[in-house]
Design an enzyme around this catalytic site. Sequence first.
Site, PDB file in Angstrom:
ATOM      1  N   CYS A 110     -31.689  28.592   8.073  1.00 37.32           N
ATOM      2  CA  CYS A 110     -31.298  28.645   9.488  1.00 37.32           C
ATOM      3  C   CYS A 110     -29.915  29.252   9.712  1.00 37.32           C
ATOM      4  O   CYS A 110     -29.565  29.590  10.842  1.00 37.32           O
ATOM      5  CB  CYS A 110     -31.369  27.244  10.105  1.00 37.32           C
ATOM      6  SG  CYS A 110     -33.037  26.560  10.121  1.00 37.32           S
ATOM      7  N   HIS A 252     -27.025  27.173  16.402  1.00 37.27           N
ATOM      8  CA  HIS A 252     -28.396  27.197  15.884  1.00 37.27           C
ATOM      9  C   HIS A 252     -29.193  26.075  16.529  1.00 37.27           C
ATOM     10  O   HIS A 252     -28.775  24.921  16.537  1.00 37.27           O
ATOM     11  CB  HIS A 252     -28.402  27.048  14.371  1.00 37.27           C
ATOM     12  CG  HIS A 252     -29.735  26.629  13.849  1.00 37.27           C
ATOM     13  ND1 HIS A 252     -30.881  27.362  14.098  1.00 37.27           N
ATOM     14  CD2 HIS A 252     -30.133  25.555  13.128  1.00 37.27           C
ATOM     15  CE1 HIS A 252     -31.911  26.749  13.539  1.00 37.27           C
ATOM     16  NE2 HIS A 252     -31.487  25.653  12.951  1.00 37.27           N
ATOM     17  N   ASN A 282     -37.205  25.276  17.413  1.00 37.80           N
ATOM     18  CA  ASN A 282     -36.350  25.722  16.317  1.00 37.80           C
ATOM     19  C   ASN A 282     -37.015  26.916  15.653  1.00 37.80           C
ATOM     20  O   ASN A 282     -38.066  26.790  15.033  1.00 37.80           O
ATOM     21  CB  ASN A 282     -36.165  24.579  15.318  1.00 37.80           C
ATOM     22  CG  ASN A 282     -35.260  24.943  14.150  1.00 37.80           C
ATOM     23  OD1 ASN A 282     -34.981  26.109  13.898  1.00 37.80           O
ATOM     24  ND2 ASN A 282     -34.811  23.940  13.421  1.00 37.80           N
TER      25      ASN A 282
END
Length: 360
Positions: A110, A252, A282
């Site tokens: 990520c 993020h 996500n």
Amino acid sequence: MSAAVVCGIGTCLPERVVSNDDLAARLDTSDAWIRSRTGIARRRIVEPGTSTGDLAVAAGRAALDSSGHGADFVLLATTTPDRPCPATAPEVAHRLGLGEVPAMDISAVCSGFVYAVTVARSLMASGTCARPLVIGAEVYTSIIDPLDRDTAVIFGDGAGALVLREGGTTEPGALRAVDLGSDGSGGELITVAAGGSRRPGADGELPRSQRYFRMQGRTVYRHAVHRMTASSRLVLERAGWSPTSVRAFVGHQANQRILDAVGDRLGIGAPHRFGNIAEVGNTAAASIPLALADTAARDLVRPGERSLLTAFGGGLTWGSIALSWPAAVPVHRPLPATAVRRPAMVPAPAPVPCQNGPQP
């Protein structure tokens, strides 16, 4: 003094929308449970046969359209490459018609997009390239256990991309400072255990717990908040900015509670925190460019205002970027019906300096 400047922004999201109610129909969960713990209402999911490379090509082409020019290096941040070997980026560059430009994948889960932008900035400083195309693309649903409530409700698929060019440090879109870090002692906290050289084997030979993505959520939450906060403070110090001067915070999009916790610890007020986790979930390495593009498309931040990007991911990895808000107009491209395994063969663009906005 020169800087790497964002001059193109592009995105691609799958057409298929999966709501929390859709998931609740097959999992022991509910819309209220998912929203309260993650901030997610729905996510986009690819149709069978659509790959990370397909999303990356569409987002990359959108970013090139936004910049009005070509690219001379392609960096693809992804956890879900089209195959273990070779890298996906060279085929993406080929399908974009960029000729024989250098291209490579970057794997930092990520944090991958922040890593890729930082690498692109360094390549520009070394003279290796002048207009890198940086893409974050994921088909995370390809590694998620559809029966695991803890992860199946969180992740979605998508891609976002930026084009960089050389410019002045006071220009909108200029990168002012960066920070990266890692801690391999936490590698087991976020992992797909099998499929690499340590635990190879066919699916039928492996238990579900090793075939699919697994995450130790509570421990990851603590690490994410701590690392993103510390990295953000460090990069703002390098830029000479106070947290209270930041007018756009884009983190993020792992979990809305993580984003709120980091924003609170930095002292960045809620009106200056931006994202679209509720709509896309996500999306791992695609998370930051998708949130940045969504915010820019809604004209919520004035070009040139002080901005902060920060991320945390498996590895463990983390990173942050201080930049002035870009003036580039985002372009969104839907995934073409003919995207799968049908490379586009078009001439490579001429190496013209990149500017904001399409040229006549």
